[in-house]
Design an enzyme around this catalytic site. Structure first.
Site, PDB file in Angstrom:
ATOM      1  N   HIS A 172       0.812  -1.221   0.000  1.00 54.85           N
ATOM      2  CA  HIS A 172       0.000   0.000   0.000  1.00 54.85           C
ATOM      3  C   HIS A 172       0.844   1.270   0.000  1.00 54.85           C
ATOM      4  O   HIS A 172       0.332   2.365   0.204  1.00 54.85           O
ATOM      5  CB  HIS A 172      -0.950   0.019   1.205  1.00 54.85           C
ATOM      6  CG  HIS A 172      -0.308  -0.411   2.489  1.00 54.85           C
ATOM      7  ND1 HIS A 172      -0.792  -1.460   3.234  1.00 54.85           N
ATOM      8  CD2 HIS A 172       0.795   0.023   3.134  1.00 54.85           C
ATOM      9  CE1 HIS A 172      -0.032  -1.626   4.292  1.00 54.85           C
ATOM     10  NE2 HIS A 172       0.935  -0.737   4.259  1.00 54.85           N
ATOM     11  N   TYR A 258      17.261   2.003   3.032  1.00 55.00           N
ATOM     12  CA  TYR A 258      17.514   1.396   1.730  1.00 55.00           C
ATOM     13  C   TYR A 258      18.650   2.086   0.984  1.00 55.00           C
ATOM     14  O   TYR A 258      19.070   1.632  -0.071  1.00 55.00           O
ATOM     15  CB  TYR A 258      16.269   1.469   0.834  1.00 55.00           C
ATOM     16  CG  TYR A 258      15.032   0.851   1.427  1.00 55.00           C
ATOM     17  CD1 TYR A 258      15.111  -0.243   2.278  1.00 55.00           C
ATOM     18  CD2 TYR A 258      13.780   1.362   1.132  1.00 55.00           C
ATOM     19  CE1 TYR A 258      13.972  -0.797   2.825  1.00 55.00           C
ATOM     20  CE2 TYR A 258      12.639   0.807   1.669  1.00 55.00           C
ATOM     21  CZ  TYR A 258      12.734  -0.267   2.520  1.00 55.00           C
ATOM     22  OH  TYR A 258      11.604  -0.821   3.052  1.00 55.00           O
TER      23      TYR A 258
END
Length: 495
Positions: A172, A258
């Site tokens: 989502h 990340y």
């Protein structure tokens, strides 16, 4: 046609299972479906079943609810199988966060890549392949596997290439990032349009329009920087927007782990995060959140059961993709969303074998993806580094290859910015030993890992991270939730 059967694996999670169920039965044509719930926790499963059965009774739905700890029985004849599992639970997840901290690696979530996400994948992939085997053997011949479990790309990659099951990965992040963009630009319902493409948790809004007008980078940066909340909570995302020229789907905390730049110096981490909510970058933020709320279901079960007695409002249907995919395939109504699938030319400057998250359309004829998207070079470069880590991680999980697993962790952007090769090798040994109960493919290697650790050569430290918050009591969590709800209700009350 046989009765529509929808199986949910990991259905003992009350919040998400209830949301999926409510979304699906909001579609009139799907209300006669049979929901087959399965989980390894019989107690939680029984409570979830009772909640859904109460929702069925109160709303006089023709829906059938079945609950069983026998996974194959739940999957038998299922046309859709939804995966919501967390292999190893909080016990294993704690190792994903705490052990890397001993080597200086400060993660916020640790469930996608980075040291925690890679080991999470090693636990998940063998189980995902077990699910796939059962789907092939007992589910409907055309069954679709809808995977919500992280690490999304690794799980989906393994299910498609090795599980040989028709799989779509669902997240989502795109929807939530779109809501942020709409908020900062002042776009009303239906006024914002965008193309978002990349890999899961590193997806990029490459084209943003409001009422057809294209929004440039400078306008979007200015909108975020003047927003009273996002300007404080999304510092990493705004900095990346300025430098890359496009906004990222993922939260501040996720995105910061990340990339190799924002969490590598402990003294600078506080410059990039906000501690008002775990998702904004707190050390081990999601672990704390999960730890605080793990007993919520048990203690608040009477409240959940009471809430299940309220009439369902189809207007409250969430933006989770699953119900819309099932609706599109079963009724032919077209749904546009963003899905995790094999690349195969969808994004021109990412590898063909990668799992990408990109726009597509669902109708009675299946999932039809938009092809030929080209990412900005900086976005593609960032994604390609993570794809290399994912590829090695999946291969290591399939083969039980310790050397390849260590190479995958070594090549992770944040790990590589902090840890030396010797530190990575020792850290992975430590994580393998700690998580051996959930890593059957590495059983042959645990003894040697223990032996290496007995003569460990790399010093570690007892470090809680640069931005750690204490775990709160359930009462404190409830009080904070009540305060947030009261604050959110003030504008409505004034209106």
């Amino acid at each position: 046609m046989p009765k529509l059967r929808i199986a949910i694996i990991g259905a003992g999670s009350v919040g998400f299972t209830r949301k999926l169920f409510s979304d699906i039965v909001a579609v009139p044509e799907l209300r006669a479906a049979e929901f087959a719930l399965t989980d390894i926790d019989a107690h939680n499963l029984d409570m979830v079943r009772a909640i859904l059965e109460r929702m069925v009774a109160i709303n006089r739905l023709p829906t059938t609810i079945v609950a069983t700890t026998d996974r194959r029985a739940a999957l038998e004849g299922a046309r859709y199988v939804i995966n919501c599992t967390r292999v190893g639970g909080l016990e294993a997840y704690r190792h994903d966060i705490e052990i890397p901290l001993k080597y200086g690696i400060d993660q916020c979530v640790g469930d996608t890549i980075c040291a925690g996400g890679i080991l999470y994948g090693q636990r998940n992939i063998p189980v995902v392949l077990d699910f796939c085997r059962d789907i092939r053997e007992v589910a409907a011949p055309d069954a679709k596997f809808l995977n919500y479990a992280n690490p999304m790309a690794m799980n989906t990659w393994a299910a498609i290439d090795h599980g040989k099951v028709d799989t779509i990965g669902l997240c989502h992040g795109v929807q939530h990032g779109g809501e942020q963009i709409a908020a900062v630009l002042g776009a009303g319902p239906g006024e914002l349009e965008f193309i978002c493409s990349g890999i899961n948790h590193q997806t990029w809004y490459v084209d943003v329009r409001v009422n057809g007008r294209k929004i440039g980078t400078d306008e979007l940066v200015a909108a975020f920087e003047r927003h009273p909340v996002y300007s404080k909570e999304e510092k990493v995302r705004i900095d990346v927007l300025k430098r890359f020229g496009v906004y990222s789907t993922e939260s501040n905390g996720h995105l910061s782990e990340y990339l190799p730049w924002y969490r590598k110096r402990p003294e600078e981490i506080a410059n990039w995060i906000d501690l008002s909510d775990w998702i904004n970058g707190e050390t081990g933020g999601y672990l704390r959140h999960c730890t605080e709320t793990r007993n919520w279901f048990q203690t608040d079960y009477p409240r959940f059961l009471e809430e299940a007695g309220r009439p369902l409002d189809p207007k409250q249907r969430s933006t989770e993709h699953a119900s819309y995919i099932i609706e599109g395939l079963e009724t032919g109504r077209v749904y546009r969303g963003h899905f995790n699938v094999k690349n195969k030319g969808l994004i021109t400057n990412l590898p063909e074998d990668a799992i990408v998250e990109s726009p597509g359309f669902v109708d009675r004829f299946g999932l039809n993806m938009a092809a030929g998207i080209t990412l900005p070079l900086a976005c593609a470069a960032t994604c390609n580094v993570s794809i290399g880590v994912q590829r090695m991680s999946v291969a290591a999980a399939i083969a039980g290859d310790v050397d390849l697993l260590k190479l995958a962790v070594l090549h992770d952007p944040l790990v590589g910015a902090i840890a030396s090769p010797d530190e990575v090798w020792q850290m992975v040994d430590e994580m393998l030993v700690a998580q051996a109960a959930w890593l059957p493919q590495y059983a042959h290697a645990i003894g040697a890992a223990k032996e290496r650790l007995s003569r460990k050569t790399v010093a570690t430290r007892d470090w809680r991270g640069a931005a750690r918050r204490e775990v709160r009591s359930l009462e404190e969590v409830r009080a904070e939730t009540a305060r947030r709800q009261a604050a959110a209700a003030v504008p409505n009350a004034a209106a």
